[in-house]
Design an enzyme around this catalytic site. Sequence first.
Site, short mmCIF file in Angstrom:
data_model
loop_
_atom_site.label_atom_id
_atom_site.label_comp_id
_atom_site.label_asym_id
_atom_site.label_seq_id
_atom_site.Cartn_x
_atom_site.Cartn_y
_atom_site.Cartn_z
N ASP A 104 0.77 -1.22 -0.10
CA ASP A 104 0.08 -0.10 0.03
C ASP A 104 0.98 1.19 0.09
O ASP A 104 1.86 1.43 0.96
CB ASP A 104 -0.92 0.13 1.17
CG ASP A 104 -1.90 1.05 1.38
OD1 ASP A 104 -1.72 2.21 0.54
OD2 ASP A 104 -2.57 1.17 2.22
N ARG A 164 5.59 1.99 10.24
CA ARG A 164 5.53 3.27 9.59
C ARG A 164 6.71 4.09 10.11
O ARG A 164 6.24 5.04 11.03
CB ARG A 164 4.20 3.82 9.36
CG ARG A 164 2.98 2.91 8.75
CD ARG A 164 1.59 3.42 8.36
NE ARG A 164 0.67 2.49 7.95
CZ ARG A 164 -0.52 2.97 7.83
NH1 ARG A 164 -1.28 3.89 8.46
NH2 ARG A 164 -1.38 1.65 7.39
N GLN A 212 -4.17 -3.37 12.84
CA GLN A 212 -5.52 -3.09 12.41
C GLN A 212 -5.96 -4.33 11.91
O GLN A 212 -5.43 -5.17 11.53
CB GLN A 212 -5.72 -1.96 11.21
CG GLN A 212 -4.93 -2.21 9.98
CD GLN A 212 -5.13 -1.09 9.05
OE1 GLN A 212 -5.14 0.13 9.54
NE2 GLN A 212 -5.16 -1.31 7.57
N ASP A 225 -13.67 7.63 5.35
CA ASP A 225 -13.25 7.38 6.56
C ASP A 225 -14.43 7.64 7.69
O ASP A 225 -15.10 8.32 7.39
CB ASP A 225 -12.21 8.49 6.92
CG ASP A 225 -10.92 8.41 6.07
OD1 ASP A 225 -10.83 7.41 5.57
OD2 ASP A 225 -10.35 9.24 5.88
N GLU A 243 -9.97 9.32 13.51
CA GLU A 243 -10.18 8.10 12.53
C GLU A 243 -9.97 6.68 12.79
O GLU A 243 -9.11 6.41 13.57
CB GLU A 243 -9.60 8.55 11.28
CG GLU A 243 -9.71 7.49 10.13
CD GLU A 243 -8.64 7.66 9.11
OE1 GLU A 243 -7.97 6.68 8.50
OE2 GLU A 243 -8.32 8.76 8.75
N SER A 256 -10.61 3.37 7.47
CA SER A 256 -10.37 3.87 6.21
C SER A 256 -10.94 2.79 5.14
O SER A 256 -10.47 1.56 5.67
CB SER A 256 -9.14 4.37 5.79
OG SER A 256 -8.92 4.58 4.49
#
Length: 344
Positions: free
Chosen positions: A56, A110, A125, A245, A258, A261
């Site tokens: 991604d 990340r 997630q 979102d 959030e 997504s």
Amino acid sequence: MSLIIPQGYVAKLVPEMMEQAIFLIKEEFQTNLTEELNLRRVTAPLFVLSGTGVNDDLNGVERPVSFPIKSMSERRAEVVHSLAKWKRMKLASYRIPNGYGIYTDMNAIRADEELDNIHSLYVDQWDWERTIGVEDRNLDFLCDVVESIYECFKEVERSVYDDFPHIRPILPENITFIQTEDLLQEYPTLTPKERETEIARKYGAVFIIGVGHELSNGKIHDGRAPDYDDWSTETDPGYYGLNGDIIVWNPVLEQSLELSSMGVRVDKSALLKQLSICNCDERRELAFHKALLNDELPLSIGGGIGQSRLCMFLLRCAHIGEVQASIWPNDMIRECAAQGIYLR
């Protein structure tokens, strides 16, 4: 470092009870999600080969953590950012029929994340993907799926209240839907993040539709890679996007949060259009993109739901580090500890 210290903050649970509550949330939510969306669990990779187009790209600027593979002539692998495209390939290889899908525990690193109350180097997630038909590629179907996921949020919030009655439910009965263009018109002088905060404050829970396409002010609400969510398909006159979102109001930090997504994934025409918009036409030659253009992948809908984000919201935590183990700057650890916020 951007850090919010809520005035007078006191954690709702002691560390031992926090662990029990995290387990409760994760176990119940994934059980409810599988039943609502007809999903089955699969095992996911931590890394994929570079240069295949499977990883991604998020907003297109984040650098994946990568390393050479000694046993494969130093070919490079990269830690996943998410599994948006990998899942769609698995739907094809497992021959998952229309109306059914898969989910997995996705763990990512990340390295370019800016660390604060809700952002960590470590991302966990539930990544899910479901096969759909041509007739499902519309906004009504997307909103139906959003409402199913939102029901899962409310169910686990009620379970938290049953076990910990001092943590009272706050999610509204229904989630509100709003297009990014309408959100811009309602708050034309605010930034996208500020618009999200105000709409979340107003309604408590919202699904913001159409993330990635250009708005009437010539800007986008937020970045989206061109090759997984369909953000360019016209859904209504003047409006675009079959993605969005799920955002809730966080009363502890007094800002939007959030939680998910998601979106209907690109078909061939949307992929070609979005690659062109983003000046990424060279991606047509990558393995994932070739498979999609050759009709080797099913139509699908999918997304990611933040595990630690959901836990920190439901347990009314001030920092995501209260519910997950990661690495934090020393000054952040000290400042949080001085205010009774203890990071793992």
